[in-house]
Design a protein around this motif. Structure first.
Motif: not given
Length: 238
Positions: A127, A131, A63-64, A84, A87, A134, A60
């Motif tokens: 997004l 994701s 992702v942020a 994030g 997400a 990541s 998370a």
């Protein structure tokens, strides 16, 4: 530390007013902290400031970071960090915020408008992309790449936030403030007029309460009926 722990820390450190609409659905920071939720992947493979993070929380934060890079918003804003954390719709943070009936779309809208303060253009498509990036990075064991070498950056260029939004929002905020001030002034004047005894005494006529002709039974003495109602009016002494 899981995504819910980070979310609660954000709520307590940020302005309470910003979270008000989300709290109406999910409860305040204390309520969120007391909910029984858990990240889907609790394995602890990374740490931050010597604090072990669940794998879901680590992803998370990644992702942020990637969203911040894509939208060119530095330093990392609280609103993007919150996005994030949710997400992954199965994260503890997302579960805690959505158990009050908020849909995923509503939650993301609130986080943009209330916490971040600006809409993110194309978030619906970006997004899921970041994701997936990541997840791929964690699967490869590379984690967050250094600044300037984000995977896929050559395909998806950073997106600037529309500056016109800030101008429109500022005009709306000023208009609402002016309307509120004018309303307060009008109500204050009306209140002063209604409760000023000098203004009431300056009128040229005072009219008593209408007394029914049948009121003699209440100790008021005999009253001459005039169409069932007697009106007593006295002109102010000159």
């Amino acid at each position: 530390m899981d995504t819910r722990d980070v979310l609660v820390a954000l709520m307590r450190a940020d302005s309470p007013g910003a979270w008000h609409r989300i709290w109406l659905h999910a409860g305040d920071a204390d309520a969120v902290a007391g909910k029984v939720v858990i990240d889907p992947n609790t394995a602890s493979e990374r740490s931050w400031e010597h604090i072990q993070l669940t794998q879901t929380c680590s992803m998370a934060l990644d992702v942020a970071w990637r969203l911040t890079y894509r939208y060119n918003m530095w330093p990392l804003p609280v609103g993007i960090l919150a996005i994030g954390l949710v997400a992954d719709d199965s994260s503890a943070a997302a579960q805690a915020l959505r158990d009050g009936g908020l849909s995923r779309e509503e939650l993301l809208d609130f986080l943009q408008s209330d916490i971040l303060g600006v809409p993110l253009n194309g978030l619906d498509t970006i997004l899921p992309t970041v994701s997936a990036e990541s997840r791929a990075a964690h699967a490869a064991g590379s984690g967050s790449p250094p600044a300037g070498s984000l995977p896929g950056a050559s395909v998806t260029a950073p997106i600037e936030v529309d500056p016109e939004y800030w101008r429109r929002r500022r005009r709306v905020d000023i208009a609402v403030l002016v309307a509120a001030v004018l309303m307060i002034l009008v109500l204050s004047v009306l209140y002063a007029i209604m409760h000023d005894p000098v203004l009431h005494q300056s009128s040229g006529m005072q009219t008593s309460t209408f007394i029914p002709a049948s009121a003699t039974g209440f100790g008021l003495g005999p009253v001459e009926p005039t169409d069932g109602v007697v009106t007593v009016a006295t002109e102010e002494a000159r």
